[in-house]
Design an enzyme around this catalytic site. Structure first.
Site, mmCIF file in Angstrom:
data_model
loop_
_atom_site.group_PDB
_atom_site.id
_atom_site.type_symbol
_atom_site.label_atom_id
_atom_site.label_comp_id
_atom_site.label_asym_id
_atom_site.label_seq_id
_atom_site.Cartn_x
_atom_site.Cartn_y
_atom_site.Cartn_z
ATOM 1 C CG ASP A 83 -1.957 1.036 1.265
ATOM 2 O OD1 ASP A 83 -1.733 2.116 0.679
ATOM 3 O OD2 ASP A 83 -3.009 0.802 1.882
ATOM 4 N N GLY A 92 -1.686 -4.563 -2.851
ATOM 5 C CA GLY A 92 -1.703 -3.139 -2.589
ATOM 6 C C GLY A 92 -2.825 -2.698 -1.670
ATOM 7 C CG HIS A 93 -5.331 1.479 -0.717
ATOM 8 N ND1 HIS A 93 -5.010 1.784 0.587
ATOM 9 C CD2 HIS A 93 -6.484 2.155 -0.991
ATOM 10 C CE1 HIS A 93 -5.918 2.612 1.084
ATOM 11 N NE2 HIS A 93 -6.832 2.832 0.155
ATOM 12 C CG PHE A 94 -8.902 -0.886 -3.425
ATOM 13 C CD1 PHE A 94 -10.213 -0.786 -2.993
ATOM 14 C CD2 PHE A 94 -8.234 0.276 -3.788
ATOM 15 C CE1 PHE A 94 -10.859 0.436 -2.921
ATOM 16 C CE2 PHE A 94 -8.870 1.511 -3.727
ATOM 17 C CZ PHE A 94 -10.193 1.589 -3.289
#
Length: 287
Positions: A236, A262-264
């Site tokens: 992230d 990553g983020h999602f």
């Protein structure tokens, strides 16, 4: 094959027409899904499909996001997002639930937890930060932006472009082919609606209020020690892995799983995360 029926509804709260998704038996354990930026409840569609036959799963859109309709002049701050979410939960009569917080869902959710600790049966934290060490250098620079600073608003607006939205979904993933384009395409559709960019700019400038609240939220965790599952995408760019591990300082019995994404994180690792959430729900609800 068990596939849930998902209802799509609205409820009025302080002049805001709040949209939400709901699935599952009314007498089942409740999982509240609080979405992140720049998304909405649709980011949880696949998780709802995975869990919505065994649990009562509820996912609202905040004002300024998704299908929720806020009146002209609504004040876009994190306190107000929490106010509307609080009213939404009261309208639905929800007094006990496990709360899944992601990104913006963390500052909304922790405000709810401070106001109503009796509501929280457990926490699932997925890339939802509550610690200084969970802020990347880029995130710190972003939080430091002020309205009077030359170019600050333009810096925020650059994140609201299609390139910026897509990058949040695909950045840090191990296999971008596993990330459906529907999410970031739909997010951009909503971001491009009248007044939505202005709402996001206001929330970006208010994000400092969340960082200022970190010590209070950490104290809340230590005092109430809710059962917790922490799942995190380590790549992230906003909330790096140290933010996940920091939860163990205040919740040493929390369960932690870090994924190479990553983020999602749900976009790429739903097959791994959904069973963890289901197992956690079963254990948290029996406490």
């Amino acid at each position: 094959m068990d596939i849930p029926r998902v209802a799509h509804r609205f409820v009025e709260v302080e002049g805001v027409r709040v949209f939400y998704r709901e699935a599952g038996p009314l007498d089942a354990p409740v999982l509240l899904l609080l979405h992140g930026f720049p998304s909405a409840s649709h980011q949880y569609r696949r998780l709802i499909d995975a869990l919505g036959t065994r649990y009562r799963v509820i996912a609202p859109d905040y004002p300024g996001f998704g299908h929720t309709e806020a009146p002209e002049g609504f004040s876009y701050t994190f306190d107000r997002l929490a106010d509307i979410t609080e009213g939404f939960l009261e309208r639905l009569g929800l007094a006990r639930f496990v709360m899944y917080v992601f990104d913006f869902g963390a500052p909304v959710g922790f405000r709810l937890a401070e106001r109503h600790p009796e509501w929280i049966a457990g926490l699932v934290v997925q890339n939802g930060n509550a610690y200084e060490e969970g802020l990347s250098d880029g995130a710190r620079s972003f939080v430091a932006l002020r309205p009077e600073q030359p170019g600050a608003e333009q810096t925020i607006r650059e994140l609201l472009t299609l390139q910026g939205t897509r990058g949040q979904y695909e950045g840090g993933t191990s296999d971008p082919e596993l990330v459906a384009p529907d999410g970031w395409t739909l997010d951009q559709h909503f971001l491009d609606q009248p007044g939505r960019a202005e709402a996001q700019v206001a929330l970006a400038f208010d994000y400092k209020s969340n960082v200022e609240s970190y010590p209070r939220w950490q104290a809340w965790l230590r005092e109430h020690t809710p059962p917790a599952l922490v799942v995190w995408g380590r790549n992230d760019p906003f909330f790096p892995e140290p933010g996940a591990r920091a939860y163990l300082r205040d919740l040493p019995e929390a369960e932690l799983h870090v994924f190479d994404t990553g983020h999602f994180a749900l976009e790429e690792n739903l097959p791994e995360i959904a069973p963890l959430v289901a197992d956690f729900l079963d254990r948290a609800w029996k406490r």
